[in-house]
Design an enzyme around this catalytic site. Structure first.
Site, PDB file in Angstrom:
ATOM      1  N   ARG A 291     -67.338 -13.347 146.412  1.00  0.00           N
ATOM      2  CA  ARG A 291     -67.099 -11.982 146.879  1.00  0.00           C
ATOM      3  C   ARG A 291     -68.190 -11.010 146.456  1.00  0.00           C
ATOM      4  O   ARG A 291     -68.118  -9.836 146.770  1.00  0.00           O
ATOM      5  CB  ARG A 291     -65.772 -11.506 146.285  1.00  0.00           C
ATOM      6  CG  ARG A 291     -64.742 -11.118 147.322  1.00  0.00           C
ATOM      7  CD  ARG A 291     -63.467 -10.849 146.587  1.00  0.00           C
ATOM      8  NE  ARG A 291     -62.545 -10.079 147.330  1.00  0.00           N
ATOM      9  CZ  ARG A 291     -61.490 -10.595 147.947  1.00  0.00           C
ATOM     10  NH1 ARG A 291     -61.291 -11.891 147.959  1.00  0.00           N
ATOM     11  NH2 ARG A 291     -60.642  -9.803 148.544  1.00  0.00           N
TER      12      ARG A 291
ATOM     13  N   ARG B 122     -48.284  -6.711 157.464  1.00  0.00           N
ATOM     14  CA  ARG B 122     -48.193  -8.083 156.914  1.00  0.00           C
ATOM     15  C   ARG B 122     -46.955  -8.230 156.020  1.00  0.00           C
ATOM     16  O   ARG B 122     -46.634  -7.374 155.216  1.00  0.00           O
ATOM     17  CB  ARG B 122     -49.441  -8.405 156.087  1.00  0.00           C
ATOM     18  CG  ARG B 122     -49.318  -9.750 155.368  1.00  0.00           C
ATOM     19  CD  ARG B 122     -50.629 -10.266 154.869  1.00  0.00           C
ATOM     20  NE  ARG B 122     -51.308  -9.366 153.971  1.00  0.00           N
ATOM     21  CZ  ARG B 122     -52.539  -9.575 153.508  1.00  0.00           C
ATOM     22  NH1 ARG B 122     -53.206 -10.631 153.885  1.00  0.00           N
ATOM     23  NH2 ARG B 122     -53.096  -8.708 152.696  1.00  0.00           N
TER      24      ARG B 122
ATOM     25  N   ARG C 299     -59.967  -1.369 149.157  1.00  0.00           N
ATOM     26  CA  ARG C 299     -60.358  -2.771 149.374  1.00  0.00           C
ATOM     27  C   ARG C 299     -61.460  -2.846 150.437  1.00  0.00           C
ATOM     28  O   ARG C 299     -62.391  -3.636 150.315  1.00  0.00           O
ATOM     29  CB  ARG C 299     -59.135  -3.594 149.790  1.00  0.00           C
ATOM     30  CG  ARG C 299     -58.201  -3.868 148.618  1.00  0.00           C
ATOM     31  CD  ARG C 299     -56.839  -4.336 149.073  1.00  0.00           C
ATOM     32  NE  ARG C 299     -56.851  -5.590 149.791  1.00  0.00           N
ATOM     33  CZ  ARG C 299     -55.868  -6.004 150.572  1.00  0.00           C
ATOM     34  NH1 ARG C 299     -54.787  -5.245 150.748  1.00  0.00           N
ATOM     35  NH2 ARG C 299     -55.943  -7.157 151.172  1.00  0.00           N
TER      36      ARG C 299
END
Ligand code: AP5
Length: 225
Positions: A94, A132, A176
């Site tokens: 990442r 989600r 994020r």
């Protein structure tokens, strides 16, 4: 299978682009495990381990968990027998420090075979993460609009309770995304420069994205069509 024949796929893409959804569908097809650092951290959170306690603050804020613990966790995961032939990484590496660490881990094992990046707009990310829902028991992922369960709040597979991830709140999603653009998106250039990147339109329905991925794997000789 010799080390030289190992296959390592690295999924790139912003939060909610479908990395987990697609990686999971490839596991049986390729006979490789999915290694999701997010799922590994959530396992530790659920079991209240020291690692889980450490990770919680970072995850709730949408920040990256420090590299040292993340890299050690992946190194350990790669020693499991199911990763003998390779793995499908989802959420790792990442940042560039994690890329360097992964290269060291895979030295002598052929390195990364393919890095698909799932491209979706920020607006789509917000829609997907806001809707989600995840099964508390089996971890199956739903979306209230795009892939709803038959009965709201209940998993079709095992009747488990569906919950919303703590980091799927609008303010955390924004951070994020920011962290993705700042720290993770440079990896797109990194893998492009090495001829390993494959750009995939992640805005298509999941089954179509999967088809495109399988065709790419066949093109690269990683799997048969
Ligand atoms: P992580 O769990 O990796 O989260 P993420 O990268 O933000 O990715 P997501 O799991 O949110 O999304 P996804 O791309 O897998 O999408 P999904 O398939 O679920 O990381 C969480 C946190 O852990 C990080 O913020 C960080 O703190 C920490 N962390 C993890 N790895 C780390 C690392 N390497 N270093 C440091 N810290 C780390 O799909 C999303 C939704 O959309 C679902 O509802 C799904 O049903 C739906 N959907 C999927 N595909 C489609 C489609 N094609 N069309 C319509 N809907 C779709």
């Amino acid at each position: 299978m010799s080390h030289a024949e190992r296959t390592f796929i690295v999924f790139l893409g912003p939060p909610g682009s479908g990395k987990g959804t697609q990686a999971r569908q490839l596991t049986d097809y390729l006979g490789l495990p999915q290694i999701s650092t997010g799922d590994l951290f959530r396992f530790h959170l659920q079991h209240a381990t020291d690692l889980g306690r450490l990770a919680r603050g970072y995850m709730d804020a949408g920040e990256l968990v420090p590299d040292g613990v993340t890299i050690r966790m992946v190194e350990e995961r790669l020693t499991h027998a199911d990763a003998a032939a390779g793995a499908i990484f989802d959420g790792f590496p990442r940042n560039l420090a994690q890329v360097t660490a992964l290269e060291k881990m895979l030295a002598g094992a052929g390195g990364v075979s393919l890095a698909p990046v799932l491209v979706v707009s920020d607006a789509e990310v917000l829609r997907r993460l806001g809707g989600r829902r995840v099964c508390r028991t089996c971890g199956h992922v739903y979306h209230v609009e795009f892939s709803p369960p038959q009965q709201p709040g209940v998993c079709d597979r095992d009747g488990g309770e569906l919950y919303q991830r703590d980091d799927d709140k609008p303010e955390t999603i924004q951070n994020r995304l920011y962290v993705y653009y700042k720290q993770t998106s440079p990896l797109v250039g990194y893998y492009f420069a090495r001829g390993l990147l494959a750009e995939v339109d992640g805005a298509q329905p999941p089954a179509q994205v999967q088809q495109v991925l399988r065709a790419l794997l066949a093109d690269r000789g990683i799997a048969t069509a």
